[in-house]
Design a protein around this motif. Structure first.
Motif, PDB file in Angstrom:
ATOM      1  N   VAL A 166      10.135   0.478  -2.246  1.00 31.00           N
ATOM      2  CA  VAL A 166      10.087   1.579  -1.821  1.00 31.00           C
ATOM      3  C   VAL A 166      10.850   2.591  -2.516  1.00 31.00           C
ATOM      4  O   VAL A 166      10.430   3.731  -2.699  1.00 31.00           O
ATOM      5  CB  VAL A 166      10.704   1.669  -0.120  1.00 31.00           C
ATOM      6  CG1 VAL A 166      10.985   2.948   0.284  1.00 31.00           C
ATOM      7  CG2 VAL A 166       9.700   0.931   0.744  1.00 31.00           C
ATOM      8  N   VAL A 167      12.104   2.253  -3.179  1.00 31.10           N
ATOM      9  CA  VAL A 167      12.869   3.111  -3.898  1.00 31.10           C
ATOM     10  C   VAL A 167      12.132   3.332  -5.206  1.00 31.10           C
ATOM     11  O   VAL A 167      12.034   4.480  -5.709  1.00 31.10           O
ATOM     12  CB  VAL A 167      14.118   2.241  -4.193  1.00 31.10           C
ATOM     13  CG1 VAL A 167      14.904   2.851  -5.199  1.00 31.10           C
ATOM     14  CG2 VAL A 167      15.003   1.915  -3.015  1.00 31.10           C
ATOM     15  N   LEU A 192       4.971  -0.351 -10.766  1.00 35.47           N
ATOM     16  CA  LEU A 192       5.868  -1.265 -10.341  1.00 35.47           C
ATOM     17  C   LEU A 192       6.133  -1.474  -8.930  1.00 35.47           C
ATOM     18  O   LEU A 192       6.135  -2.440  -8.200  1.00 35.47           O
ATOM     19  CB  LEU A 192       7.167  -1.252 -11.073  1.00 35.47           C
ATOM     20  CG  LEU A 192       7.286  -1.500 -12.424  1.00 35.47           C
ATOM     21  CD1 LEU A 192       8.558  -1.081 -13.138  1.00 35.47           C
ATOM     22  CD2 LEU A 192       7.239  -2.841 -12.576  1.00 35.47           C
ATOM     23  N   SER A 193       5.981  -0.340  -8.201  1.00 36.80           N
ATOM     24  CA  SER A 193       6.012  -0.085  -6.869  1.00 36.80           C
ATOM     25  C   SER A 193       4.795  -0.946  -6.131  1.00 36.80           C
ATOM     26  O   SER A 193       4.955  -1.620  -5.065  1.00 36.80           O
ATOM     27  CB  SER A 193       5.982   1.263  -6.399  1.00 36.80           C
ATOM     28  OG  SER A 193       6.202   1.522  -5.037  1.00 36.80           O
ATOM     29  N   PHE A 194       3.598  -0.752  -6.841  1.00 38.82           N
ATOM     30  CA  PHE A 194       2.454  -1.368  -6.003  1.00 38.82           C
ATOM     31  C   PHE A 194       2.545  -2.927  -6.594  1.00 38.82           C
ATOM     32  O   PHE A 194       2.387  -3.846  -5.484  1.00 38.82           O
ATOM     33  CB  PHE A 194       1.435  -0.960  -6.889  1.00 38.82           C
ATOM     34  CG  PHE A 194       0.383   0.079  -6.266  1.00 38.82           C
ATOM     35  CD1 PHE A 194      -0.053  -0.344  -4.843  1.00 38.82           C
ATOM     36  CD2 PHE A 194       0.551   1.193  -6.555  1.00 38.82           C
ATOM     37  CE1 PHE A 194      -0.710   0.835  -4.216  1.00 38.82           C
ATOM     38  CE2 PHE A 194      -0.407   2.290  -5.912  1.00 38.82           C
ATOM     39  CZ  PHE A 194      -0.895   1.870  -4.530  1.00 38.82           C
ATOM     40  N   GLY A 203       2.377   4.278  -3.956  1.00 39.01           N
ATOM     41  CA  GLY A 203       2.994   2.945  -4.059  1.00 39.01           C
ATOM     42  C   GLY A 203       4.024   2.899  -2.996  1.00 39.01           C
ATOM     43  O   GLY A 203       4.321   2.067  -2.452  1.00 39.01           O
ATOM     44  N   ARG A 204       4.819   4.111  -2.888  1.00 42.77           N
ATOM     45  CA  ARG A 204       5.985   4.154  -1.517  1.00 42.77           C
ATOM     46  C   ARG A 204       5.173   3.943  -0.359  1.00 42.77           C
ATOM     47  O   ARG A 204       5.690   3.168   0.512  1.00 42.77           O
ATOM     48  CB  ARG A 204       6.577   5.457  -1.675  1.00 42.77           C
ATOM     49  CG  ARG A 204       7.608   5.447  -0.473  1.00 42.77           C
ATOM     50  CD  ARG A 204       8.041   6.908  -0.563  1.00 42.77           C
ATOM     51  NE  ARG A 204       6.941   7.497   0.086  1.00 42.77           N
ATOM     52  CZ  ARG A 204       6.894   8.981   0.226  1.00 42.77           C
ATOM     53  NH1 ARG A 204       7.898   9.734   0.341  1.00 42.77           N
ATOM     54  NH2 ARG A 204       5.734   9.487   0.677  1.00 42.77           N
ATOM     55  N   ASN A 205       4.074   4.566   0.023  1.00 40.77           N
ATOM     56  CA  ASN A 205       3.561   4.486   1.290  1.00 40.77           C
ATOM     57  C   ASN A 205       2.935   3.089   1.407  1.00 40.77           C
ATOM     58  O   ASN A 205       2.876   2.427   2.656  1.00 40.77           O
ATOM     59  CB  ASN A 205       2.228   5.486   1.327  1.00 40.77           C
ATOM     60  CG  ASN A 205       2.915   6.899   1.219  1.00 40.77           C
ATOM     61  OD1 ASN A 205       3.673   7.170   1.431  1.00 40.77           O
ATOM     62  ND2 ASN A 205       1.890   7.760   0.883  1.00 40.77           N
ATOM     63  N   PHE A 206       2.197   2.404   0.442  1.00 44.86           N
ATOM     64  CA  PHE A 206       1.838   1.088   0.543  1.00 44.86           C
ATOM     65  C   PHE A 206       2.873   0.108   1.006  1.00 44.86           C
ATOM     66  O   PHE A 206       2.882  -0.751   1.658  1.00 44.86           O
ATOM     67  CB  PHE A 206       1.155   0.851  -0.805  1.00 44.86           C
ATOM     68  CG  PHE A 206       0.768  -0.801  -0.909  1.00 44.86           C
ATOM     69  CD1 PHE A 206      -0.311  -1.274   0.146  1.00 44.86           C
ATOM     70  CD2 PHE A 206       1.177  -1.760  -1.412  1.00 44.86           C
ATOM     71  CE1 PHE A 206      -0.794  -2.338  -0.135  1.00 44.86           C
ATOM     72  CE2 PHE A 206       0.852  -3.071  -1.394  1.00 44.86           C
ATOM     73  CZ  PHE A 206      -0.245  -3.344  -0.820  1.00 44.86           C
ATOM     74  N   ASN A 207       4.051   0.394   0.253  1.00 44.15           N
ATOM     75  CA  ASN A 207       5.288  -0.478   0.535  1.00 44.15           C
ATOM     76  C   ASN A 207       5.554  -0.405   2.007  1.00 44.15           C
ATOM     77  O   ASN A 207       6.268  -1.204   2.798  1.00 44.15           O
ATOM     78  CB  ASN A 207       6.386  -0.272  -0.369  1.00 44.15           C
ATOM     79  CG  ASN A 207       6.227  -1.118  -1.637  1.00 44.15           C
ATOM     80  OD1 ASN A 207       6.330  -2.254  -1.737  1.00 44.15           O
ATOM     81  ND2 ASN A 207       5.935  -0.237  -2.688  1.00 44.15           N
ATOM     82  N   LEU A 208       5.636   1.075   2.622  1.00 45.52           N
ATOM     83  CA  LEU A 208       6.415   1.441   3.913  1.00 45.52           C
ATOM     84  C   LEU A 208       5.302   0.735   4.835  1.00 45.52           C
ATOM     85  O   LEU A 208       5.615   0.105   5.831  1.00 45.52           O
ATOM     86  CB  LEU A 208       5.998   2.920   4.246  1.00 45.52           C
ATOM     87  CG  LEU A 208       7.362   3.475   3.472  1.00 45.52           C
ATOM     88  CD1 LEU A 208       7.069   5.264   3.578  1.00 45.52           C
ATOM     89  CD2 LEU A 208       8.799   3.027   3.904  1.00 45.52           C
TER      90      LEU A 208
END
Length: 73
Positions: A40-41, A5-7, A51-56
């Protein structure tokens, strides 16, 4: 599942951020920022960090574009 979902949020945000690099379309970054924050969350809550790193990274691109354009342009 949260990482996926983050991706997805990151990809949707990236689709908005890329055209927003064109002059006079910088306002679209403001539409992408809430999606990036949700991504990010979700990435933080997942067991994987990718996924978090991609969003950052997408957030960094949007933030640099906003600062170069003065926040609007």
């Amino acid at each position: 599942m949260l990482n996926l979902l983050s991706f997805l949020f990151g990809i949707v945000s990236l689709v908005i951020v890329i055209p927003a690099t064109i002059p006079l379309l910088g306002w679209a970054n403001w539409l992408a920022l809430p999606l990036i924050a949700i991504g990010v969350v979700l990435g933080q809550l997942s067991s994987s960090n990718s996924g978090r790193n991609f969003n950052l990274i997408v957030l960094l691109i949007a933030a640099v574009r906003l600062t170069l354009g003065g926040g609007v342009i």
